[in-house]
Scaffold this active site. Structure first.
Site, PDB file in Angstrom:
ATOM      1  N   GLN A   1      -6.364  12.577  15.730  1.00  0.00           N
ATOM      2  CA  GLN A   1      -7.550  11.762  15.989  1.00  0.00           C
ATOM      3  C   GLN A   1      -8.154  12.124  17.355  1.00  0.00           C
ATOM      4  O   GLN A   1      -7.453  12.143  18.362  1.00  0.00           O
ATOM      5  CB  GLN A   1      -7.172  10.264  15.941  1.00  0.00           C
ATOM      6  CG  GLN A   1      -8.353   9.336  16.061  1.00  0.00           C
ATOM      7  CD  GLN A   1      -9.352   9.473  14.906  1.00  0.00           C
ATOM      8  OE1 GLN A   1      -8.957   9.510  13.744  1.00  0.00           O
ATOM      9  NE2 GLN A   1     -10.626   9.566  15.222  1.00  0.00           N
TER      10      GLN A   1
ATOM     11  N   LYS B   1      -7.936   5.369   7.690  1.00  0.00           N
ATOM     12  CA  LYS B   1      -7.474   6.600   7.022  1.00  0.00           C
ATOM     13  C   LYS B   1      -6.129   6.359   6.350  1.00  0.00           C
ATOM     14  O   LYS B   1      -5.900   6.772   5.209  1.00  0.00           O
ATOM     15  CB  LYS B   1      -7.394   7.747   8.041  1.00  0.00           C
ATOM     16  CG  LYS B   1      -8.777   8.253   8.435  1.00  0.00           C
ATOM     17  CD  LYS B   1      -8.763   9.160   9.643  1.00  0.00           C
ATOM     18  CE  LYS B   1     -10.210   9.452  10.074  1.00  0.00           C
ATOM     19  NZ  LYS B   1     -10.327  10.151  11.344  1.00  0.00           N
TER      20      LYS B   1
ATOM     21  N   ASP C   1      -9.318  18.479   8.543  1.00  0.00           N
ATOM     22  CA  ASP C   1     -10.543  18.052   9.227  1.00  0.00           C
ATOM     23  C   ASP C   1     -11.572  19.182   9.245  1.00  0.00           C
ATOM     24  O   ASP C   1     -12.751  18.947   9.492  1.00  0.00           O
ATOM     25  CB  ASP C   1     -10.218  17.675  10.686  1.00  0.00           C
ATOM     26  CG  ASP C   1     -10.272  16.173  10.915  1.00  0.00           C
ATOM     27  OD1 ASP C   1     -10.874  15.467  10.090  1.00  0.00           O
ATOM     28  OD2 ASP C   1      -9.699  15.722  11.924  1.00  0.00           O
TER      29      ASP C   1
END
Ligand code: NAP
Length: 283
Positions: free
Chosen positions: A97, A53, A120
């Site tokens: 994460q 990422k 997200d």
């Protein structure tokens, strides 16, 4: 005739080039898009995801702020960091994460992220926006699957779509996106007695389970679009999806490979969400 491949690498490159152009325009205006990536602990897979990422951000001119913490970071300390990132005007997206260490409640952490920075798309608000058809952040993997489907030119409108899997991050939002695009949607899960009864009727199948060779050729309608979200390892340790690729390819009309299908699109849509968040904040 074997199915046409849906090339997630090529589509990703195309979308990332557009992200880079738009990010450069924001930077020129003094508003570089910024993504905060927060990792707690040393999970090896998470470290790879986070590294990818951060690299994708660097490649497209999105500034990333990588924060790594030891596995014993307290939940209160993590929430305090998120509050600081929420208040930071140079950060337009916050990604924590998953999975988090057991002593930290992921729902509390997701809820702490500002809805304006939930790139997200995991928050209850983002889920509600998706469900009610309001604009908002769409979860990256199903959002990427929709882009892959669009790239085939096959419209979801009026089609029968079958989603296998009902997780909050993939299956359920996938079903809602297909519904919004005009498909008639069936959602299957571990309690579905005969998966093939459903998949054989589907013009579009999205497999998001995590079991290799779950979808076999005799379960697919000729000409169907097959999108394989699964990430598994075969006996040789090679990455493979949920679909028996070689056999299903002979029946389907379109199919995503693994690797090179859905995988690259997930990070790409994270970049898109971050960029759009920055564009909105600059407007
Ligand atoms: P998950 O949370 O474990 O959900 C799996 C779903 O599959 C559940 O809804 C489960 O049903 C269902 N299921 C299990 N066995 C089944 C069976 N025999 N028949 C039908 N349905 C069955 O997984 P996830 O997070 O959604 O991820 C799914 C897969 O996609 C995994 O392989 C994951 O690694 C991969 N993935 C890939 C990407 C990418 O970027 N390529 C991103 C995210 C996930 P129940 O609800 O009844 O348990």
């Amino acid at each position: 005739m074997p199915a046409q491949l849906i090339d997630g690498v090529a589509l990703s490159q195309q979308i990332r080039a557009d992200v880079a152009t738009r990010a450069a325009a924001l930077t020129a205006a003094g508003r570089t898009p910024g993504l905060a990536v927060v990792l707690v602990g040393d999970d090896p897979a998470s470290q790879v995801y986070v590294r990818n990422k951060v690299k994708a951000c660097a490649d497209t001119g999105v500034r990333s702020v990588f924060e790594k913490y030891d596995a014993d970071l307290s939940e209160a300390a993590l929430l305090a960091r998120i509050a600081a990132l929420n208040d930071d005007p140079t950060v337009h997206g916050i990604l924590v994460q998953m999975p988090l260490p057991k002593h930290i409640d992921p729902q509390r952490v997701i809820a702490a992220i500002s809805p304006r920075k939930d790139v997200d798309g995991y928050s209850v608000l983002s889920a509600g926006e998706l469900m009610t058809g309001l604009p908002g952040f769409r979860p990256c993997t199903p959002y990427g699957c929709m882009k892959l489907l669009e790239s085939t030119g096959v419209s979801a409108k009026g089609k029968h779509a079958v989603v296998i899997g009902r997780s909050n991050t993939v299956g359920k939002p996938m079903a809602l996106l297909l519904l919004a695009a005009g498909a008639t949607v069936t959602v299957c899960h571990s309690g579905t007695p005969d998966l093939g009864v459903h998949t054989r009727q589907a013009d579009i199948v999205v497999a998001a389970v995590g079991r290799r060779e779950l979808l076999r050729a005799d379960m697919v309608k000729p000409g169907a679009v097959v999108i394989d979200v699964g990430m598994n390892r075969n006996d040789a340790g090679k990455l493979c999806g949920d679909v028996d690729f070689a056999a299903v390819r002979e029946v389907a009309g379109w199919i995503t490979p693994v690797p090179g299908g859905v995988g690259p699109m997930t990070i790409t849509m994270l970049l898109v969400n971050t960029l759009e968040s920055a564009e909105r904040s600059a407007a």
